[in-house]
Design a protein around this motif. Structure first.
Motif, PDB file in Angstrom:
ATOM      1  N   SER A 175       0.814  -1.199   0.000  1.00  0.00           N
ATOM      2  CA  SER A 175       0.000   0.000   0.000  1.00  0.00           C
ATOM      3  C   SER A 175       0.858   1.263   0.000  1.00  0.00           C
ATOM      4  CB  SER A 175      -0.908  -0.003   1.215  1.00  0.00           C
ATOM      5  OG  SER A 175      -0.102  -0.076   2.372  1.00  0.00           O
ATOM      6  N   ASP A 176       2.139   1.127  -0.237  1.00  0.00           N
ATOM      7  CA  ASP A 176       3.016   2.277  -0.125  1.00  0.00           C
ATOM      8  C   ASP A 176       3.232   3.018  -1.434  1.00  0.00           C
ATOM      9  OD1 ASP A 176       4.205   0.088  -1.106  1.00  0.00           O
ATOM     10  OD2 ASP A 176       6.090   0.309   0.009  1.00  0.00           O
ATOM     11  N   ARG A 177       2.584   2.626  -2.478  1.00  0.00           N
ATOM     12  CA  ARG A 177       2.710   3.325  -3.759  1.00  0.00           C
ATOM     13  C   ARG A 177       1.337   3.780  -4.236  1.00  0.00           C
ATOM     14  NH1 ARG A 177       7.566   2.741  -6.119  1.00  0.00           N
ATOM     15  NH2 ARG A 177       8.715   0.875  -5.546  1.00  0.00           N
ATOM     16  N   PRO A 178       1.328   4.862  -4.983  1.00  0.00           N
ATOM     17  CA  PRO A 178       0.063   5.227  -5.622  1.00  0.00           C
ATOM     18  C   PRO A 178      -0.350   4.113  -6.568  1.00  0.00           C
ATOM     19  CG  PRO A 178       1.715   6.951  -5.897  1.00  0.00           C
ATOM     20  CD  PRO A 178       2.413   5.770  -5.342  1.00  0.00           C
ATOM     21  N   GLU A 179      -1.642   3.895  -6.658  1.00  0.00           N
ATOM     22  CA  GLU A 179      -2.123   2.865  -7.568  1.00  0.00           C
ATOM     23  C   GLU A 179      -2.357   3.470  -8.943  1.00  0.00           C
ATOM     24  OE1 GLU A 179      -2.060  -0.158  -6.858  1.00  0.00           O
ATOM     25  OE2 GLU A 179      -1.720   0.027  -4.708  1.00  0.00           O
ATOM     26  N   LEU A 180      -1.922   2.775  -9.951  1.00  0.00           N
ATOM     27  CA  LEU A 180      -2.010   3.296 -11.314  1.00  0.00           C
ATOM     28  C   LEU A 180      -2.930   2.442 -12.171  1.00  0.00           C
ATOM     29  CD1 LEU A 180       1.793   3.929 -12.012  1.00  0.00           C
ATOM     30  CD2 LEU A 180       0.124   5.543 -11.088  1.00  0.00           C
ATOM     31  N   VAL A 181      -3.649   3.105 -13.042  1.00  0.00           N
ATOM     32  CA  VAL A 181      -4.375   2.408 -14.095  1.00  0.00           C
ATOM     33  C   VAL A 181      -3.665   2.737 -15.404  1.00  0.00           C
ATOM     34  CG1 VAL A 181      -6.558   2.192 -15.336  1.00  0.00           C
ATOM     35  CG2 VAL A 181      -6.549   2.666 -12.893  1.00  0.00           C
ATOM     36  N   VAL A 182      -3.426   1.723 -16.205  1.00  0.00           N
ATOM     37  CA  VAL A 182      -2.715   1.949 -17.463  1.00  0.00           C
ATOM     38  C   VAL A 182      -3.556   1.444 -18.634  1.00  0.00           C
ATOM     39  CG1 VAL A 182      -0.616   1.487 -18.782  1.00  0.00           C
ATOM     40  CG2 VAL A 182      -0.505   1.629 -16.290  1.00  0.00           C
ATOM     41  N   ARG A 183      -3.722   2.284 -19.647  1.00  0.00           N
ATOM     42  CA  ARG A 183      -4.355   1.863 -20.902  1.00  0.00           C
ATOM     43  C   ARG A 183      -3.345   2.053 -22.022  1.00  0.00           C
ATOM     44  NH1 ARG A 183      -9.153   4.098 -23.436  1.00  0.00           N
ATOM     45  NH2 ARG A 183      -9.489   1.973 -24.147  1.00  0.00           N
ATOM     46  N   ALA A 184      -3.459   1.234 -23.014  1.00  0.00           N
ATOM     47  CA  ALA A 184      -2.567   1.390 -24.165  1.00  0.00           C
ATOM     48  C   ALA A 184      -3.380   1.393 -25.446  1.00  0.00           C
ATOM     49  CB  ALA A 184      -1.562   0.253 -24.193  1.00  0.00           C
ATOM     50  N   GLU A 207       5.415   4.201   9.441  1.00  0.00           N
ATOM     51  CA  GLU A 207       4.394   3.613   8.572  1.00  0.00           C
ATOM     52  C   GLU A 207       4.671   4.035   7.137  1.00  0.00           C
ATOM     53  OE1 GLU A 207       1.579   1.675   9.119  1.00  0.00           O
ATOM     54  OE2 GLU A 207       2.667   1.286  10.994  1.00  0.00           O
ATOM     55  N   PRO A 208       4.332   3.201   6.151  1.00  0.00           N
ATOM     56  CA  PRO A 208       4.509   3.624   4.770  1.00  0.00           C
ATOM     57  C   PRO A 208       3.559   4.761   4.424  1.00  0.00           C
ATOM     58  CG  PRO A 208       3.351   1.527   4.881  1.00  0.00           C
ATOM     59  CD  PRO A 208       3.807   1.840   6.273  1.00  0.00           C
ATOM     60  N   ALA A 209       3.913   5.506   3.381  1.00  0.00           N
ATOM     61  CA  ALA A 209       3.072   6.610   2.939  1.00  0.00           C
ATOM     62  C   ALA A 209       1.724   6.084   2.480  1.00  0.00           C
ATOM     63  CB  ALA A 209       3.754   7.353   1.797  1.00  0.00           C
ATOM     64  N   ALA A 210       0.709   6.914   2.598  1.00  0.00           N
ATOM     65  CA  ALA A 210      -0.628   6.511   2.154  1.00  0.00           C
ATOM     66  C   ALA A 210      -0.652   6.364   0.636  1.00  0.00           C
ATOM     67  CB  ALA A 210      -1.646   7.565   2.598  1.00  0.00           C
ATOM     68  N   PRO A 211      -1.449   5.427   0.155  1.00  0.00           N
ATOM     69  CA  PRO A 211      -1.406   5.112  -1.274  1.00  0.00           C
ATOM     70  C   PRO A 211      -1.926   6.216  -2.174  1.00  0.00           C
ATOM     71  CG  PRO A 211      -3.170   3.922  -0.182  1.00  0.00           C
ATOM     72  CD  PRO A 211      -2.360   4.551   0.881  1.00  0.00           C
ATOM     73  N   HIS A 212      -2.756   7.072  -1.680  1.00  0.00           N
ATOM     74  CA  HIS A 212      -3.364   8.047  -2.570  1.00  0.00           C
ATOM     75  C   HIS A 212      -2.766   9.440  -2.400  1.00  0.00           C
ATOM     76  CE1 HIS A 212      -5.998   4.905  -3.726  1.00  0.00           C
ATOM     77  NE2 HIS A 212      -6.465   4.780  -2.500  1.00  0.00           N
ATOM     78  N   LYS A 213      -1.623   9.489  -1.764  1.00  0.00           N
ATOM     79  CA  LYS A 213      -0.936  10.776  -1.623  1.00  0.00           C
ATOM     80  C   LYS A 213      -0.176  11.105  -2.898  1.00  0.00           C
ATOM     81  CE  LYS A 213       0.039  11.683   3.210  1.00  0.00           C
ATOM     82  NZ  LYS A 213       1.116  11.834   4.185  1.00  0.00           N
ATOM     83  N   PRO A 214       0.177  12.375  -3.088  1.00  0.00           N
ATOM     84  CA  PRO A 214       1.029  12.697  -4.235  1.00  0.00           C
ATOM     85  C   PRO A 214       2.333  11.916  -4.160  1.00  0.00           C
ATOM     86  CG  PRO A 214       0.181  14.700  -3.216  1.00  0.00           C
ATOM     87  CD  PRO A 214      -0.180  13.566  -2.303  1.00  0.00           C
ATOM     88  N   SER A 215       2.857  11.600  -5.314  1.00  0.00           N
ATOM     89  CA  SER A 215       4.094  10.843  -5.355  1.00  0.00           C
ATOM     90  C   SER A 215       5.044  11.476  -6.358  1.00  0.00           C
ATOM     91  CB  SER A 215       3.780   9.407  -5.768  1.00  0.00           C
ATOM     92  OG  SER A 215       4.976   8.699  -5.984  1.00  0.00           O
ATOM     93  N   GLY A 216       6.306  11.450  -6.037  1.00  0.00           N
ATOM     94  CA  GLY A 216       7.291  11.971  -6.979  1.00  0.00           C
ATOM     95  C   GLY A 216       7.548  10.978  -8.100  1.00  0.00           C
ATOM     96  N   TRP A 217       7.918  11.494  -9.276  1.00  0.00           N
ATOM     97  CA  TRP A 217       8.286  10.600 -10.363  1.00  0.00           C
ATOM     98  C   TRP A 217       9.470  11.169 -11.133  1.00  0.00           C
ATOM     99  CZ3 TRP A 217       8.015  13.247 -14.911  1.00  0.00           C
ATOM    100  CH2 TRP A 217       7.012  14.207 -15.089  1.00  0.00           C
ATOM    101  N   THR A 218      10.136  10.312 -11.835  1.00  0.00           N
ATOM    102  CA  THR A 218      11.264  10.715 -12.671  1.00  0.00           C
ATOM    103  C   THR A 218      11.053  10.135 -14.061  1.00  0.00           C
ATOM    104  OG1 THR A 218      12.690  10.569 -10.730  1.00  0.00           O
ATOM    105  CG2 THR A 218      13.786  10.740 -12.875  1.00  0.00           C
ATOM    106  N   ALA A 219      11.308  10.953 -15.071  1.00  0.00           N
ATOM    107  CA  ALA A 219      11.225  10.471 -16.459  1.00  0.00           C
ATOM    108  C   ALA A 219      12.545  10.772 -17.156  1.00  0.00           C
ATOM    109  CB  ALA A 219      10.071  11.140 -17.190  1.00  0.00           C
TER     110      ALA A 219
END
Lengths: 306, 302
Positions: free
Chosen positions: A15-24, A139-151
């Protein structure tokens, strides 16, 4: 044809990551067959890692190269702006490419081609940053909090970051006029110096959309946003049917508003806090798509198709 | 000025078309540029190598073979030895299976599937340690030089008209393609009239992407000063060179800039012509066939 990750009530302890939905969504170049689509993408939803590659259509054994890059990155993501890491990574992939194509047994015309050329691909990789645990509670971060990303970007596969149905960032190309015929590429032979990836960091909030588009499509999307006539309805892409989307692509090509090229669009959304959670695959597994003839049958990274 | 955008890539949906027009008159048996090597032999090697390179460019690594990015024609012309002489113009590529004989335009897959011979040749290259080694390579053949007894006069006007009749229907079927590129290789003057009118009519053939590009190469048997891609008729003193200049298309800017990338130097406004060409210059003009139709040899993008 789009892959719809199945939705389920979240049961994992991850539960420590934001949950993602992916479409292609993808469409092959007019005049080619579906199996000659030379883009590719790979997604590991559970780890928040994905990559999109656009194989140069004038290369040789391009699909082999695209698959090698994608599989390898998803299995072990790396900082593509660190040349100390990238050079040996590419060296190994190049050796594997050469072994895979079975050069000694190639027909004369293919040998000749490989002697003077190679495969090449633009590449856009994305990773959600490791969540930070609360220093007090451990405790791990909440799943629906903002999350940093790198591209990381080599070439012109583009990332569009949309919030509240408004475009807030594009990367690495910012304006349609920046597209060129000679973007940076990863080559399967070191014919040109290895390009250093551009890097962008951002923050993903619940409900945000991230779109990953290969160049012809990205170019057209930017032209549309720059014209200012009709603000695109980005959220529409969450539901658009693949066949309808392909018809739109065909229409734009016919009108000369889009270059005839393979098109790929990954649509990634962070699930809002009050939503069901989408699980695209088993934890740790990834989805890899480089063979559109069998999109229903993804292979795990490093593995082979059954 | 060549009219058009000249921006279409060679692709299966819209293949490109390259036609060579080969002078097979008797004088082509003389040596090139002061050497004993007959002009027709240099031409033979150049055409076969060009087709092999073109097929290789269409290779993607697929089991089914090279892709149909190009239609290719090689039209030879001469006359018989009757008085008055009769023009002999027609396609000259052949394959062992006889699937190519008598056909003006051939697709890349058709050429790949029927070679006249696949000769073993040696090429010198560097090994891993920097030493020179001999490597065996396959050299496919589709064009054999004609027997000297069948080589007569220079039916250039008739040949240009013949090519026009070949490319016009092609353009009607491929209106969205890059326009045909016609490369004419000759060592002399027309013996059947004034070729300028025929050339002008040929250059009016077009696709939506632009007018046909007509490039001309005058192959020399002497070591006279050559003229390569001139941009003004004022640069020329030889009357034959002036005729060739007027017959030749101006290089569109998109083609010219791609040629520069390939190391072929040509100024803005340059015409696709070489006068008094030696072997290397002739090969350079042959290469303009693919420069025109946008097929880079190193993968870029799209």
């Amino acid at each position: 044809m789009a892959r719809e990750p199945k939705k389920s009530r979240k049961s994992s302890t991850r539960s420590d990551r934001p949950e993602l939905v992916v479409r292609a969504l993808w469409a092959h170049k007019q005049g080619n067959t579906e199996s000659q689509w030379e883009d590719g993408f790979a997604v590991d939803v559970q780890s928040g890692v994905l990559a999109v590659a656009d194989g140069a259509s004038d290369g040789v054994f391009t699909k082999v190269w695209v698959e090698l890059l994608l599989k390898s990155f998803i299995a072990a993501p790396l900082a593509l702006d660190d040349m100390q890491v990238v050079e040996p990574w590419l060296f190994e992939r190049r050796q594997k490419w050469f072994a895979t194509i079975d050069y000694p047994n190639l027909r004369w015309s293919l040998r000749k081609r490989v002697d003077t050329s190679c495969a090449a691909a633009t590449f856009l990789a994305f990773r959600l940053d490791e969540p930070e645990a609360s220093p007090k509670s451990k405790e791990p971060a909440a799943p629906h909090k903002p999350s940093g990303w790198t591209a990381w970007a080599v070439g012109d596969v583009c990332l569009f970051h949309v919030r509240d149905n408004r475009l807030i960032t594009t990367f690495p190309i910012e304006r349609s006029s920046e597209f060129s015929y000679t973007p940076s590429v990863y080559q399967s032979k070191a014919l040109l110096p290895t390009p250093k990836a551009q890097v962008l960091k951002g923050e993903l909030r619940p409900g945000d959309l991230l779109l990953f588009a290969t160049d012809a499509l990205a170019n057209q999307m930017m032209v549309t946003t720059e014209s200012g006539d009709d603000a695109p309805d980005w959220d529409r892409l969450l539901a658009v049917d693949q066949d309808a989307w392909r018809q739109e692509i065909e229409f734009l090509r016919e009108r000369g508003e889009m270059v005839n090229d393979d098109c790929t669009l990954l649509i990634v959304r962070q699930v809002p806090a009050d939503s069901e959670v989408a699980v695209a695959s088993e934890p740790g597994a990834a989805e890899l798509h480089v063979d559109p003839s069998r999109p229903e049958n993804p292979a795990p990274p490093g593995g082979t198709r059954p | 000025m060549s009219k058009g955008k000249y921006e279409k890539s060679a692709e299966r949906a819209n293949p490109a078309c390259i036609v060579f027009l080969l002078d097979q008159s008797y004088s082509m048996n003389d040596g090139i540029s002061g050497t004993p090597k007959p002009k027709i032999e240099v031409l033979e090697a150049g055409i076969n190598r060009f087709i092999a390179d073109l097929i290789s460019l269409c290779e993607k690594g697929e089991e089914e073979g090279p892709r149909h990015y190009f239609d290719v024609g090689v039209i030879g012309y001469t006359t018989d030895r009757s008085d008055p002489p009769i023009s002999i113009v027609g396609p000259v590529l052949r394959g062992e299976k006889e699937t190519l004989t008598g056909r003006d335009l051939l697709s890349v897959p058709e050429l790949f599937n029927d070679t006249l011979a696949l000769e073993d040749r040696e090429r010198t290259e560097y090994d891993d340690t920097g030493g020179l080694i001999k490597v065996k390579v396959k050299f496919p053949v589709w064009y054999r030089k004609p027997d000297p007894s069948s080589m007569g006069g220079t039916a250039m006007c008739r040949a240009i008209e013949y090519v026009k009749a070949v490319v016009e229907p092609w353009c009607a079927l491929h209106s969205r393609s890059f326009p045909p590129v016609v490369i004419h290789l000759s060592d002399g003057e027309a013996t059947d009239g004034d070729p300028e009118a025929a050339a002008a009519a040929l250059k009016h053939v077009s696709t939506d992407d632009g007018e046909l590009l007509f490039f001309n190469c005058h192959i020399s048997e002497s070591q006279a000063q050559s003229v390569v891609f001139p941009s003004s008729e004022l640069m020329l003193t030889d009357e034959r060179a002036k005729v060739l200049f007027r017959m030749s298309s101006e290089l569109p800017e998109s083609v010219r800039s791609r040629a520069e990338v390939k190391g072929i130097s040509c100024a803005p406004g340059a015409r696709g012509m070489v006068f008094n060409a030696d072997a290397a210059q002739m090969i350079q003009l042959i290469q303009m066939g693919t420069v025109g139709a946008q097929v880079p040899t190193l993968p870029q993008h799209r």
